[in-house]
Design a protein around this motif. Structure first.
Motif, PDB file in Angstrom:
ATOM      1  N   GLY A   6     -25.259  19.159  -9.256  1.00 10.42           N
ATOM      2  CA  GLY A   6     -25.100  20.539  -9.680  1.00 10.42           C
ATOM      3  C   GLY A   6     -24.843  20.762 -11.153  1.00 10.42           C
ATOM      4  N   TYR A   7     -24.894  19.717 -11.964  1.00 13.40           N
ATOM      5  CA  TYR A   7     -24.788  19.929 -13.410  1.00 13.40           C
ATOM      6  C   TYR A   7     -26.057  20.651 -13.886  1.00 13.40           C
ATOM      7  N   ASN A   8     -25.879  21.691 -14.685  1.00 17.64           N
ATOM      8  CA  ASN A   8     -27.067  22.412 -15.145  1.00 17.64           C
ATOM      9  C   ASN A   8     -27.515  22.003 -16.543  1.00 17.64           C
ATOM     10  N   GLU A   9     -26.791  21.047 -17.144  1.00 16.10           N
ATOM     11  CA  GLU A   9     -27.199  20.515 -18.441  1.00 16.10           C
ATOM     12  C   GLU A   9     -26.929  19.016 -18.494  1.00 16.10           C
ATOM     13  N   VAL A  10     -27.865  18.307 -19.091  1.00 16.58           N
ATOM     14  CA  VAL A  10     -27.654  16.899 -19.427  1.00 16.58           C
ATOM     15  C   VAL A  10     -27.798  16.776 -20.932  1.00 16.58           C
ATOM     16  N   THR A  57     -36.369  18.700 -11.794  1.00 17.90           N
ATOM     17  CA  THR A  57     -35.129  19.462 -11.656  1.00 17.90           C
ATOM     18  C   THR A  57     -35.173  20.661 -12.603  1.00 17.90           C
ATOM     19  N   ARG A  58     -34.192  21.551 -12.480  1.00 21.60           N
ATOM     20  CA  ARG A  58     -34.101  22.706 -13.377  1.00 21.60           C
ATOM     21  C   ARG A  58     -33.003  22.501 -14.426  1.00 21.60           C
ATOM     22  N   THR A  59     -32.548  21.273 -14.550  1.00 18.22           N
ATOM     23  CA  THR A  59     -31.483  20.942 -15.492  1.00 18.22           C
ATOM     24  C   THR A  59     -31.999  21.025 -16.927  1.00 18.22           C
ATOM     25  N   ARG A  60     -31.194  21.629 -17.793  1.00 18.02           N
ATOM     26  CA  ARG A  60     -31.576  21.768 -19.197  1.00 18.02           C
ATOM     27  C   ARG A  60     -31.179  20.521 -19.986  1.00 18.02           C
ATOM     28  N   PHE A  61     -31.868  20.302 -21.100  1.00 21.43           N
ATOM     29  CA  PHE A  61     -31.778  19.044 -21.849  1.00 21.43           C
ATOM     30  C   PHE A  61     -31.200  19.315 -23.235  1.00 21.43           C
ATOM     31  N   GLY A  62     -30.114  18.625 -23.583  1.00 19.82           N
ATOM     32  CA  GLY A  62     -29.532  18.732 -24.916  1.00 19.82           C
ATOM     33  C   GLY A  62     -29.553  17.393 -25.620  1.00 19.82           C
ATOM     34  N   ILE A  63     -29.660  17.416 -26.947  1.00 17.55           N
ATOM     35  CA  ILE A  63     -29.789  16.180 -27.710  1.00 17.55           C
ATOM     36  C   ILE A  63     -28.774  16.150 -28.846  1.00 17.55           C
ATOM     37  N   LEU A  64     -28.009  15.054 -28.911  1.00 21.35           N
ATOM     38  CA  LEU A  64     -27.171  14.732 -30.067  1.00 21.35           C
ATOM     39  C   LEU A  64     -27.782  13.475 -30.695  1.00 21.35           C
ATOM     40  N   PRO A  65     -28.571  13.612 -31.748  1.00 19.13           N
ATOM     41  CA  PRO A  65     -29.336  12.474 -32.282  1.00 19.13           C
ATOM     42  C   PRO A  65     -28.430  11.376 -32.820  1.00 19.13           C
ATOM     43  N   ARG A  66     -28.586  10.153 -32.279  1.00 22.81           N
ATOM     44  CA  ARG A  66     -27.746   9.029 -32.712  1.00 22.81           C
ATOM     45  C   ARG A  66     -28.560   7.748 -32.833  1.00 22.81           C
ATOM     46  N   GLY A  67     -29.879   7.857 -32.911  1.00 24.60           N
ATOM     47  CA  GLY A  67     -30.701   6.662 -32.858  1.00 24.60           C
ATOM     48  C   GLY A  67     -31.184   6.160 -34.206  1.00 24.60           C
ATOM     49  N   THR A  68     -32.179   5.289 -34.157  1.00 26.37           N
ATOM     50  CA  THR A  68     -32.742   4.676 -35.353  1.00 26.37           C
ATOM     51  C   THR A  68     -33.715   5.617 -36.053  1.00 26.37           C
TER      52      THR A  68
END
Length: 298
Positions: A61-65, A84-95
């Motif tokens: 039931g989480y509506n955001e990942v 799914t209907r889950t929304r997607f958030g990004i905290l950029p931490r990569g290369t």
């Protein structure tokens, strides 16, 4: 927008300074809570963890990942969110943070959290690579590559990537070109079969933070721009690399072709990567996925 319940999936080993990540996770969660987002955290421990965590979160039931990581972790999370209907958030931490740059997300934590807090969404259309032998599917935001780039990804040493970041791909690529023997393959697009030694099936204009191979591809359109190269010359590939660094390869050169399509099928013995992750070898089918996904953007 309904009450915001999120899970923050973090890869503590991502990027060049992974040892600093664990101590920052709770601070990230505090920032998000201060912006009205009810959040729980989960850290990955190995390959495939991010996919399983995302799938469970959507089912619970989480509506955001929200992903704190690089393009590889983002791609893993995507696999668990399909359908799914889950929304997607990004905290950029990569290369390289290629997807974040494509979406014009701030690369600093505070700026990225402000984007999440604003709640502005953009619907993105995805690509899907389907293994024609096993039927396995791999979804992607940015691109699929057949040939040279997949071989480069295969040769990149994780330890070197951790030490020098995206320069590891340049080191691997230039080293690989010295003894690379291009493997021709066939790719069928809209009923026509083409011969190639390299192909990019692009969903976005950005191939990497420094390269542009499919400049007319758009991440929010349900189609690919496909770049085909049919050459066996290493020198020619070096020249094409230079063009890609200066804004994009041109179709007015022999052996280069650009096509727009929603599906392509490739057969041969070449390796395949999606979003910078090696996924196997041909034969594969590439198509626009029927599912789209909403991502938080500025």
């Amino acid at each position: 927008m309904s009450k915001r319940r999120a899970i923050l999936i973090a890869n503590p080993k991502t990027g060049r300074y992974g040892s600093r990540r664990p101590a920052q996770l709770e601070t990230l969660c505090d920032y998000l809570r201060a912006h009205g987002i009810e959040v729980q955290q989960a850290s990955t421990k190995g390959p495939g963890d991010a996919t399983q965590i995302a799938a469970r979160a959507a089912g619970d039931g989480y509506n955001e990942v929200i992903v704190s990581g690089g393009d590889g972790t983002i791609n893993e999370v995507l696999q668990g969110m399909i359908g799914t209907r889950t929304r997607f958030g990004i905290l950029p931490r990569g290369t390289g943070n290629v997807l974040a740059r494509e979406l014009q997300l701030p690369l600093n934590t505070r700026g990225a959290i402000e984007v999440l807090a604003s709640g502005r969404l953009r619907r993105l259309h995805l690509g899907c690579a389907i293994d024609q032998v096993t039927g396995a599917k791999r979804y992607f935001f940015l691109m699929a590559g057949v040939g040279l780039d997949a071989e480069v990804v295969k040769r990149v040493r994780p330890g070197l990537k951790k030490r020098i970041g995206k320069a590891a791909f340049w080191y691997s690529g230039l080293g690989h070109l010295t003894d690379w023997e291009p493997k021709p393959f066939e790719i069928k697009i809209d009923g026509v079969t083409y011969s190639a030694t390299f192909a990019t099936i692009g969903k976005a204009a950005s191939y990497g933070s420094d390269l542009c191979v499919t400049p007319r591809a758009r991440i929010d359109r349900p189609e690919f721009e496909i770049c085909l190269v049919d050459s066996h010359s290493r020198l020619r590939y070096l020249r094409l690399l230079s063009q890609a660094m200066r804004g994009g390869m041109r179709e007015d050169k022999p052996g280069i072709r650009f096509l727009r399509a929603t599906c392509a099928e490739a057969v041969g013995d070449s390796a395949v990567q999606v979003d910078g992750e090696l996924i196997g070898k041909l034969p594969m089918r590439f198509e626009i996925a029927p599912q789209s996904i909403e991502v938080f953007v500025p």
